[in-house]
Structure formats: structure tokens, C-alpha cells
Write a protein that holds these residues in place. Sequence first.
Motif, PDB file in Angstrom:
ATOM      1  N   CYS A 149       0.841  -1.205   0.000  1.00  0.00           N
ATOM      2  CA  CYS A 149       0.000   0.000   0.000  1.00  0.00           C
ATOM      3  C   CYS A 149       0.874   1.253   0.000  1.00  0.00           C
ATOM      4  N   PHE A 150       1.927   1.223   0.802  1.00  0.00           N
ATOM      5  CA  PHE A 150       2.866   2.346   0.863  1.00  0.00           C
ATOM      6  C   PHE A 150       3.566   2.554  -0.482  1.00  0.00           C
ATOM      7  N   LEU A 151       4.038   1.461  -1.101  1.00  0.00           N
ATOM      8  CA  LEU A 151       4.734   1.580  -2.383  1.00  0.00           C
ATOM      9  C   LEU A 151       3.796   2.062  -3.484  1.00  0.00           C
ATOM     10  N   LEU A 152       2.554   1.577  -3.464  1.00  0.00           N
ATOM     11  CA  LEU A 152       1.578   2.022  -4.465  1.00  0.00           C
ATOM     12  C   LEU A 152       1.287   3.501  -4.330  1.00  0.00           C
ATOM     13  N   GLN A 153       1.219   3.965  -3.078  1.00  0.00           N
ATOM     14  CA  GLN A 153       0.952   5.389  -2.878  1.00  0.00           C
ATOM     15  C   GLN A 153       2.125   6.233  -3.365  1.00  0.00           C
ATOM     16  N   LEU A 154       3.336   5.693  -3.261  1.00  0.00           N
ATOM     17  CA  LEU A 154       4.487   6.404  -3.808  1.00  0.00           C
ATOM     18  C   LEU A 154       4.378   6.525  -5.321  1.00  0.00           C
ATOM     19  N   ILE A 155       3.965   5.424  -5.979  1.00  0.00           N
ATOM     20  CA  ILE A 155       3.870   5.431  -7.441  1.00  0.00           C
ATOM     21  C   ILE A 155       2.725   6.329  -7.899  1.00  0.00           C
ATOM     22  N   ASN A 156       1.573   6.106  -7.291  1.00  0.00           N
ATOM     23  CA  ASN A 156       0.388   6.867  -7.714  1.00  0.00           C
ATOM     24  C   ASN A 156      -0.671   6.702  -6.643  1.00  0.00           C
ATOM     25  N   SER A 157      -1.051   7.777  -6.002  1.00  0.00           N
ATOM     26  CA  SER A 157      -2.003   7.701  -4.892  1.00  0.00           C
ATOM     27  C   SER A 157      -3.353   7.145  -5.323  1.00  0.00           C
ATOM     28  N   SER A 158      -3.695   7.251  -6.624  1.00  0.00           N
ATOM     29  CA  SER A 158      -4.978   6.737  -7.098  1.00  0.00           C
ATOM     30  C   SER A 158      -5.019   5.217  -7.108  1.00  0.00           C
ATOM     31  N   SER A 169       5.164  13.239   9.751  1.00  0.00           N
ATOM     32  CA  SER A 169       6.569  12.854   9.903  1.00  0.00           C
ATOM     33  C   SER A 169       6.993  11.890   8.812  1.00  0.00           C
ATOM     34  N   MET A 170       6.088  10.971   8.439  1.00  0.00           N
ATOM     35  CA  MET A 170       6.401  10.049   7.344  1.00  0.00           C
ATOM     36  C   MET A 170       6.480  10.797   6.022  1.00  0.00           C
ATOM     37  N   MET A 171       5.561  11.706   5.782  1.00  0.00           N
ATOM     38  CA  MET A 171       5.549  12.450   4.517  1.00  0.00           C
ATOM     39  C   MET A 171       6.811  13.297   4.377  1.00  0.00           C
ATOM     40  N   LYS A 172       7.308  13.853   5.489  1.00  0.00           N
ATOM     41  CA  LYS A 172       8.570  14.606   5.433  1.00  0.00           C
ATOM     42  C   LYS A 172       9.709  13.698   4.990  1.00  0.00           C
ATOM     43  N   THR A 173       9.684  12.463   5.501  1.00  0.00           N
ATOM     44  CA  THR A 173      10.714  11.500   5.116  1.00  0.00           C
ATOM     45  C   THR A 173      10.645  11.205   3.631  1.00  0.00           C
ATOM     46  N   PHE A 174       9.429  10.957   3.115  1.00  0.00           N
ATOM     47  CA  PHE A 174       9.268  10.620   1.704  1.00  0.00           C
ATOM     48  C   PHE A 174       9.605  11.818   0.817  1.00  0.00           C
ATOM     49  N   GLN A 175       9.137  12.979   1.238  1.00  0.00           N
ATOM     50  CA  GLN A 175       9.382  14.192   0.456  1.00  0.00           C
ATOM     51  C   GLN A 175      10.880  14.445   0.336  1.00  0.00           C
ATOM     52  N   ARG A 176      11.584  14.136   1.398  1.00  0.00           N
ATOM     53  CA  ARG A 176      13.020  14.399   1.440  1.00  0.00           C
ATOM     54  C   ARG A 176      13.800  13.441   0.551  1.00  0.00           C
ATOM     55  N   ARG A 182       7.290  20.774  -7.310  1.00  0.00           N
ATOM     56  CA  ARG A 182       7.502  22.187  -7.587  1.00  0.00           C
ATOM     57  C   ARG A 182       6.324  22.976  -7.044  1.00  0.00           C
ATOM     58  N   ASP A 183       6.490  24.278  -6.972  1.00  0.00           N
ATOM     59  CA  ASP A 183       5.436  25.128  -6.414  1.00  0.00           C
ATOM     60  C   ASP A 183       4.126  24.899  -7.156  1.00  0.00           C
ATOM     61  N   GLY A 184       3.078  24.581  -6.379  1.00  0.00           N
ATOM     62  CA  GLY A 184       1.764  24.427  -6.973  1.00  0.00           C
ATOM     63  C   GLY A 184       1.526  23.100  -7.665  1.00  0.00           C
ATOM     64  N   GLU A 185       2.513  22.196  -7.686  1.00  0.00           N
ATOM     65  CA  GLU A 185       2.367  20.906  -8.350  1.00  0.00           C
ATOM     66  C   GLU A 185       2.341  19.786  -7.314  1.00  0.00           C
ATOM     67  N   ALA A 186       1.646  18.701  -7.697  1.00  0.00           N
ATOM     68  CA  ALA A 186       1.613  17.539  -6.815  1.00  0.00           C
ATOM     69  C   ALA A 186       2.985  16.872  -6.775  1.00  0.00           C
ATOM     70  N   ALA A 187       3.296  16.243  -5.636  1.00  0.00           N
ATOM     71  CA  ALA A 187       4.587  15.570  -5.495  1.00  0.00           C
ATOM     72  C   ALA A 187       4.676  14.379  -6.439  1.00  0.00           C
ATOM     73  N   LYS A 188       5.840  14.202  -7.047  1.00  0.00           N
ATOM     74  CA  LYS A 188       6.075  13.078  -7.965  1.00  0.00           C
ATOM     75  C   LYS A 188       7.331  12.340  -7.534  1.00  0.00           C
ATOM     76  N   LEU A 189       7.458  11.108  -8.020  1.00  0.00           N
ATOM     77  CA  LEU A 189       8.655  10.327  -7.712  1.00  0.00           C
ATOM     78  C   LEU A 189       9.897  11.018  -8.243  1.00  0.00           C
ATOM     79  N   SER A 190      10.928  11.078  -7.411  1.00  0.00           N
ATOM     80  CA  SER A 190      12.211  11.618  -7.842  1.00  0.00           C
ATOM     81  C   SER A 190      13.018  10.501  -8.498  1.00  0.00           C
ATOM     82  N   GLU A 191      14.231  10.846  -8.975  1.00  0.00           N
ATOM     83  CA  GLU A 191      15.112   9.841  -9.554  1.00  0.00           C
ATOM     84  C   GLU A 191      15.418   8.758  -8.525  1.00  0.00           C
ATOM     85  N   ASN A 192      15.676   9.169  -7.280  1.00  0.00           N
ATOM     86  CA  ASN A 192      15.889   8.195  -6.208  1.00  0.00           C
ATOM     87  C   ASN A 192      14.661   7.336  -5.971  1.00  0.00           C
ATOM     88  N   GLY A 193      13.489   7.933  -6.120  1.00  0.00           N
ATOM     89  CA  GLY A 193      12.243   7.194  -5.906  1.00  0.00           C
ATOM     90  C   GLY A 193      12.065   6.057  -6.888  1.00  0.00           C
TER      91      GLY A 193
END
Length: 451
Positions: A149-158, A169-176, A182-193
Amino acid sequence: MPQVMVVARNFMDMVAALPAAKLDMLYDSAFICEAVLRSFPPLAKKYVIQMLYVSAPMPAAAMQEWVLDEYASKHKVAIDRLLQLRVFVEVRDRRKEVSYKMNNKFQANMQKYLVSGGCLPREPLPFSVTARLPTLVELENYALEQWECFLLQLINSSQVEKGTTFSSSMMKTFQRGLLSSRDGEAAKLSENGFQFLLMETNAQLWYIMREYISSAEERGVDPTDLISFLLELSFHTQGAAYSLSTLTEVQRIAVMDLMELGLVKLQQGRKDSWFIPTKLATNLSSSLSDSAASKEGIVVVETNFRLYAYSASKLHCEILRLFSRVEYQLPNLIVGAITKESLYGAFDNGITAEQIVSFLQQNAHPRVIDKIPIVPENVTDQIRLWENDRNRVEMILSHVYEDFPSKDMFEQCCDHARDNGYLLWEDAKKMRLIVSGEFHQEMREFLRRQR
């Protein structure tokens, strides 16, 4: 070229990175000392036992004689690890000769542990309080479901049916570490992701734990307290229930976060609440090779680049989409193909050819696992060739300068850029030059001074 993620192969790598003072504080706990001892290679464990009741420093030259010459490299690895974790402390005498002395706190706690034995950090609740607890199979299924469930939410919350939302606290970890926005955009997987998704489960878990611990101070939590609690968890009995009332506030918050990842399961009784550690939690202090899950593979790759995955999991389907073209999905079978276009998409996201080949090998179906090679050679060679073909041209942000008022001005600018190492190209006939984009402002300032 994409940057490859570096993941600690052992939870103790994070412990070793702590400042000396904080590391010494951890050794106040006998459980931490035992966890550290368990993590050592065999030769290092032997040295600890031999030095446990030796109070005087032991000369390094004398310890070198404990092993045969052909095992000198293993001796060096053992000593280096003992020094990294400050179990051994280096001492030099007046003649500058090196000796090793055991850490006083570590030594005292291990002596007590050997003489009187240890007790669990907290006792499990009796069955009269908890009634029916989940079986180990149910607990393993729960942990797998939470992790997927966690990995799926990383790929696509839908993709997440539960509508799970992670704590701040978890979201800060993932965001980091794994998401970027970017400003005004939904979070997306980074290269590390993207690279993270192709790792083994235990490697993924340690990456998350490392980021969770390293961001602790931003949440007002001492990283030492978190590490201590996570190592304590590895001594809890898988499937047993432990009261939440025995936890500190920091530990309670950590348990809530760990629940979201499937490391613990929470249950509520009539009078008490408790948490139940899963296999993911009890494996935290083990090495990557020791705790690698013996899961059954699902993937078969054919010489015609066709790919078959015997799975009904949405997660497996989404991971395969990262580097292949999924054509259709049956109730227990995913069918796809590895194409140049699908691989180029993966390379653009920072995934490397070696990571794709490694994923296919590690997740090979039992019917092909004994074949040599597991993945057809023509497929692995072509994956690497397509990556090399794409990496022949390197994109560099740059700026072009032209229309110089004189030949002298052009040559001065070329000399300045060349001397400072940011001249990429020049055409003396047409008086054009190209410099690295990061030095654009410096070049403009130089031109302004010349005028």
C-alpha cells in the motif's frame, strides 16, 4: 548519467555514523550492546569475547598474531568495524604504538549480560488480556499488504484502495528522499524514488529508516532515542502483544509511523491497547544478506523480449511498467514486453540498466531460477547497449555568445573562459563561443568590465 542510490547494507551503518558521545550513550542499554555484537562478522565477535575481561589495552601487533597471514584481510575488516562502532577504542603509547581497548560501557554491560542474562525490554501481555491475536501467517500478510500500500501510494495515490494517508513525519521523510515537487504541483517520484522501487524489500526498509532517523531532529526528536527503540524492537517476539502504556511519547509516535509501513500492528482491547511486531521489525538489526526474504520469484523473460509475471498484485504491475510495456493483465498473470521506448523512459527517470537486470534476476520465477543465465543473454546485453547508446551524448546547460564588436574582444573572452575551465566550444572564423551555463553570470560580468 543518473546517480545511483547508496543504501546502508546494515542498520549498524547508521549507528556507526552517530557522533562518539551519542554512540556511547546507546551502550547504556544491554540490548543495544547485544544487537551490535550480533551484527559483527565472525572474527570481530571472537575478538569481543576474547577482550571482554581484559582491562588493559591490547597491542595491535599482538592481535595481528592471532590470525594466519592468509586471513589478514578479514582481520583488518573486523578491526575496522570494531573501531567504527567504538566497541574498540584506539590508544597510542609514548612510542606511538597502537593498542586497542574495549569501550568501558560496552564491556561492563556485556559482562553483566553474560553473568546474569538479559530480560526483554518489555514483557508481552498475557493471553487473558489480549484474547485472540493474529497468527504469524496473518501478520505476514498484513505487513505485506501495508508495505505494498505504501509503495503504491508512492507510485500513484490513485492506486491505493484504502485511501491511506501517511502522517506528517512520514511524509517529510518521503518528500526528502523519494518525492519531489515544484510550487503548486503535486509531489512526484524523484530519480531516487524510481530506483527505490526496484530494490529488495529489506534494502527499501533500511533506506526509509535511514531517512526517518536522519530527519528526526527536524521533528524535535533525538535520533539516538529513535535508533535505540528500533534496535529494541528487533528483540521483541514476532506475533506477541506489547502494551502501548510502556512506551514513551517519542516511542508512541514512532509506533504510529511504523504501523503505516507494516512493521507493527496495533490492536485495541477493552482496557488496554497494544502493538504486535511483524517480521519486518524483528529483522531490523540483521544484515541485508541475513534477513533477505526467501520470497518466490514471479518473472519469466524470453529471448524475444517478452515478459511474463505470475502475479495478481497491482504493485507488481506498476513496478513492471517502470521499464517495460505492460500489454494486458489476467487474474494471475501480467504480460508485457521490454522495448527500446520503455527502457528509454526508465533511463529518463534515473533507473540504470544494471538495476533492471538485477531486478529481473532477483525476481525470477522458480522454473527459470536454475537456468544459466537466469535472464537470456541477448536481453541483458541489449538492455545495456540501449543504455550506452543513450548515454553517448551528454546534455549540458550552456550559453552561446556571438556578435562580438572586435576580434580582440572575442579572443579575450575565449582566453578568460579557457583559463577558468568553462569554455565548451569556439569558432574563431565566425567569432562564436559556448560556455557552461553555471558560469553565464561570470562571463557577463567579464564582458561588462571589458566594455
